[in-house]
Scaffold this motif. Sequence first.
Motif, PDB file in Angstrom:
ATOM      1  N   ALA A  90      23.534 -60.213  58.496  1.00 30.62           N
ATOM      2  CA  ALA A  90      24.089 -59.362  59.558  1.00 30.62           C
ATOM      3  C   ALA A  90      25.021 -60.167  60.468  1.00 30.62           C
ATOM      4  N   ILE A  91      24.639 -61.412  60.737  1.00 25.49           N
ATOM      5  CA  ILE A  91      25.496 -62.293  61.549  1.00 25.49           C
ATOM      6  C   ILE A  91      26.824 -62.529  60.825  1.00 25.49           C
ATOM      7  N   ASP A  92      26.746 -62.810  59.532  1.00 25.13           N
ATOM      8  CA  ASP A  92      27.973 -62.988  58.742  1.00 25.13           C
ATOM      9  C   ASP A  92      28.850 -61.745  58.814  1.00 25.13           C
ATOM     10  N   GLU A  93      28.214 -60.585  58.691  1.00 25.77           N
ATOM     11  CA  GLU A  93      28.980 -59.332  58.712  1.00 25.77           C
ATOM     12  C   GLU A  93      29.638 -59.107  60.065  1.00 25.77           C
ATOM     13  N   ALA A  94      28.906 -59.429  61.142  1.00 29.68           N
ATOM     14  CA  ALA A  94      29.495 -59.266  62.478  1.00 29.68           C
ATOM     15  C   ALA A  94      30.743 -60.122  62.606  1.00 29.68           C
ATOM     16  N   ALA A  95      30.621 -61.373  62.197  1.00 31.44           N
ATOM     17  CA  ALA A  95      31.775 -62.281  62.291  1.00 31.44           C
ATOM     18  C   ALA A  95      32.931 -61.759  61.441  1.00 31.44           C
ATOM     19  N   ALA A  96      32.622 -61.322  60.236  1.00 29.78           N
ATOM     20  CA  ALA A  96      33.682 -60.895  59.313  1.00 29.78           C
ATOM     21  C   ALA A  96      34.361 -59.614  59.788  1.00 29.78           C
ATOM     22  N   GLY A 100      31.790 -60.088  68.220  1.00 33.59           N
ATOM     23  CA  GLY A 100      30.908 -61.181  68.612  1.00 33.59           C
ATOM     24  C   GLY A 100      29.543 -60.705  69.047  1.00 33.59           C
ATOM     25  N   GLU A 101      29.280 -59.400  68.937  1.00 31.26           N
ATOM     26  CA  GLU A 101      28.021 -58.847  69.456  1.00 31.26           C
ATOM     27  C   GLU A 101      27.230 -58.174  68.333  1.00 31.26           C
ATOM     28  N   LEU A 102      26.111 -58.781  67.955  1.00 28.93           N
ATOM     29  CA  LEU A 102      25.217 -58.188  66.960  1.00 28.93           C
ATOM     30  C   LEU A 102      23.979 -57.649  67.667  1.00 28.93           C
ATOM     31  N   ILE A 103      23.839 -56.334  67.631  1.00 28.69           N
ATOM     32  CA  ILE A 103      22.719 -55.705  68.333  1.00 28.69           C
ATOM     33  C   ILE A 103      21.450 -55.795  67.488  1.00 28.69           C
ATOM     34  N   ARG A 151      28.902 -69.147  64.082  1.00 30.72           N
ATOM     35  CA  ARG A 151      29.811 -68.092  63.612  1.00 30.72           C
ATOM     36  C   ARG A 151      30.384 -67.269  64.770  1.00 30.72           C
ATOM     37  N   GLY A 152      30.115 -67.721  65.989  1.00 33.15           N
ATOM     38  CA  GLY A 152      30.692 -67.042  67.151  1.00 33.15           C
ATOM     39  C   GLY A 152      30.092 -65.669  67.422  1.00 33.15           C
ATOM     40  N   VAL A 153      28.840 -65.508  67.022  1.00 33.61           N
ATOM     41  CA  VAL A 153      28.180 -64.206  67.192  1.00 33.61           C
ATOM     42  C   VAL A 153      27.024 -64.345  68.184  1.00 33.61           C
ATOM     43  N   ARG A 154      26.960 -63.416  69.128  1.00 38.97           N
ATOM     44  CA  ARG A 154      25.845 -63.376  70.074  1.00 38.97           C
ATOM     45  C   ARG A 154      24.786 -62.398  69.577  1.00 38.97           C
ATOM     46  N   LEU A 155      23.533 -62.780  69.695  1.00 32.51           N
ATOM     47  CA  LEU A 155      22.413 -61.898  69.349  1.00 32.51           C
ATOM     48  C   LEU A 155      22.076 -61.076  70.585  1.00 32.51           C
ATOM     49  N   VAL A 156      22.106 -59.767  70.430  1.00 28.53           N
ATOM     50  CA  VAL A 156      22.006 -58.870  71.585  1.00 28.53           C
ATOM     51  C   VAL A 156      20.717 -58.060  71.496  1.00 28.53           C
ATOM     52  N   LEU A 157      19.770 -58.370  72.370  1.00 31.67           N
ATOM     53  CA  LEU A 157      18.485 -57.659  72.381  1.00 31.67           C
ATOM     54  C   LEU A 157      18.660 -56.258  72.941  1.00 31.67           C
ATOM     55  N   GLU A 158      18.123 -55.290  72.219  1.00 30.60           N
ATOM     56  CA  GLU A 158      18.154 -53.913  72.697  1.00 30.60           C
ATOM     57  C   GLU A 158      16.758 -53.506  73.149  1.00 30.60           C
ATOM     58  N   PRO A 159      16.547 -53.370  74.468  1.00 33.91           N
ATOM     59  CA  PRO A 159      15.283 -52.777  74.902  1.00 33.91           C
ATOM     60  C   PRO A 159      15.246 -51.331  74.432  1.00 33.91           C
ATOM     61  N   PHE A 184      17.622 -69.193  76.054  1.00 34.79           N
ATOM     62  CA  PHE A 184      18.874 -69.374  75.322  1.00 34.79           C
ATOM     63  C   PHE A 184      20.069 -69.223  76.270  1.00 34.79           C
ATOM     64  N   ALA A 185      21.198 -69.754  75.854  1.00 32.59           N
ATOM     65  CA  ALA A 185      22.417 -69.615  76.656  1.00 32.59           C
ATOM     66  C   ALA A 185      22.864 -68.153  76.642  1.00 32.59           C
ATOM     67  N   ALA A 186      23.593 -67.778  77.664  1.00 32.11           N
ATOM     68  CA  ALA A 186      24.102 -66.409  77.752  1.00 32.11           C
ATOM     69  C   ALA A 186      25.083 -66.094  76.630  1.00 32.11           C
ATOM     70  N   THR A 187      25.718 -67.112  76.093  1.00 34.08           N
ATOM     71  CA  THR A 187      26.640 -66.909  74.958  1.00 34.08           C
ATOM     72  C   THR A 187      25.878 -66.772  73.643  1.00 34.08           C
ATOM     73  N   GLU A 188      24.590 -67.079  73.685  1.00 35.47           N
ATOM     74  CA  GLU A 188      23.779 -67.033  72.461  1.00 35.47           C
ATOM     75  C   GLU A 188      22.950 -65.755  72.342  1.00 35.47           C
ATOM     76  N   VAL A 189      22.337 -65.362  73.451  1.00 40.59           N
ATOM     77  CA  VAL A 189      21.498 -64.164  73.431  1.00 40.59           C
ATOM     78  C   VAL A 189      21.865 -63.268  74.621  1.00 40.59           C
ATOM     79  N   GLY A 190      22.263 -62.056  74.314  1.00 38.90           N
ATOM     80  CA  GLY A 190      22.617 -61.088  75.342  1.00 38.90           C
ATOM     81  C   GLY A 190      21.690 -59.889  75.312  1.00 38.90           C
ATOM     82  N   VAL A 191      22.041 -58.887  76.094  1.00 41.18           N
ATOM     83  CA  VAL A 191      21.270 -57.643  76.137  1.00 41.18           C
ATOM     84  C   VAL A 191      22.229 -56.456  76.135  1.00 41.18           C
TER      85      VAL A 191
END
Lengths: 297, 297
Positions: A90-96, A100-103, A151-159, A184-191
């Motif tokens: 999924a990370i690869d797909e987001a980058a491709a 930069g945001e994978l939910i 890969r320049g992708v942030r992992l984005v937690l969805e509550p 984690f850094a804000a560039t690594e894990v978002g919401v």
Amino acid sequence: MSNSFDLSRCSLNTATIKHATLTEAVTTAAAAGYGAVGLWRDRVQEVGAEEAGRIVRDAGLRVSSLCRGGFFTDLDVERTRAAVDDNRRAIDEAAAVGTGELILVVGGLPANPEPGMGVSPDAGQPERDLGAARERVGLRLAELVPYARERGVRLVLEPMHPIFCADRGVVSTLGQALDIAAPFAATEVGVVVDTYHVWWDPQLAASIARAGAQGRLAAYQVCDWVLPFKEDTLNSRGYVGDGYIDFEAITGWVRDAGYTGAVETEIFNTDIWERPFGEVAERVAADYAERVLPFLS
Amino acid sequence: MSNSFDLSRCSLNTATIKHATLTEAVTTAAAAGYGAVGLWRDRVQEVGAEEAGRIVRDAGLRVSSLCRGGFFTDLDVERTRAAVDDNRRAIDEAAAVGTGELILVVGGLPANPEPGMGVSPDAGQPERDLGAARERVGLRLAELVPYARERGVRLVLEPMHPIFCADRGVVSTLGQALDIAAPFAATEVGVVVDTYHVWWDPQLAASIARAGAQGRLAAYQVCDWVLPFKEDTLNSRGYVGDGYIDFEAITGWVRDAGYTGAVETEIFNTDIWERPFGEVAERVAADYAERVLPFLS
């Protein structure tokens, strides 16, 4: 057609027109004047991620996010390995595809191993240790963050709305998502703030402000809470403005938190899925213009 | 029949055997060896509150709580007056029936005045200011507390699962209930922990401890979260042990908070309502003995 209002931050999530192919969804969004689309992996995989990104760009649109990774709360080692591998894809797909945001929808309480394996008196019943399942979310993030960062992708937690806690997402509030993201850094894990999931939260204003101050506010998704539920409870969400959610208030909190990204409309509704794609896109754009845009800047 | 386990703290809520009359419910609970019953107002009003109290006492049982007051979040002055009056009657009934705990389901987002009255562009749509609705809960409590105090009745806020926020209860977490209760004495406003409503809350352990430390833990109700939902989503709750809730953990937190009162089983389930009352009472008692009692002291 051209609309008289600014749709540059308006994004159509492919789940809203679930039966559209990727090309149909992109064509629909472009024709209605949207600035972006939010993509689900099934539609991306239809044509491949590189090609999907090209289709979106060629239509003059941006990809606001990719939905979704996650579902990695399992206890079982083999299933966990498979889930982590799938999240890497999924990370690869987001980058491709060019976002930069994978939910991430993290997953619910897993099943215990089946009876016959004899490992537990609760074999075959749900694993009920919610705290432990929530801790595993942090463990899986730690495994995935280095791969995503490269890969320049942030992992984005969805509550997720607590109605989904048992079977889809043990992360139930924005504040909890931020607690899990904290190591984690804000560039690594978002919401992500999805109004349907979080509108009821007494701490929502404070948590959105906190997410903004930390630079973790990665996406804003909108749809409405409508009643009564249809028989298919979970696909019974509504157009913005048709229900109980205060979009002026929540959009204002998101704005005040410094969010400048896209607003994705993502509606799971079996009736809406049966309507012509263009009709849905026009309605979504009109609701956005009336109920969200005025409070966005 | 007699059971080999101690049911002195086990209470049968009349909603679990919804079709039983008050006398049938009391007879059923007494025959199965329960120590108490939790009463709904419809069953109390059937015979009158004084007589209902007598029926319970004559069977050797206690009344653990009366359900329910509340539904006082309206904007409309006349409807609000009617709601406050009805809550006064509920307080009277609690006192007469012999319990000091009146459980309140506070109500959801009210409807705006209908179109034609011309007071708002949203006329006829739901009132969406959730914060204001929540503030009105505190205002109504302030009106009712003196009346309840004189009659020895505590008003008990019930945090409701967020699935009910729009239409039944804008108090969504135990922590929020405690915030609303804070201006009042612990003998005036309490809180109830109903596992179905709060099991998903990431802050549950801390909030239960806080409720205990403040002396506000007024009732403990149990039933399970089961999936998939039946068509009648809201009457799809399960027997303790049939679903995802960790009763060992939550019961332990309630115990550690110093709670020594009854444990009411309250299950809204259309299938269970069709079963013989005695069968249901036996099953509830067995689940209590296996899943709750061992962790209660």
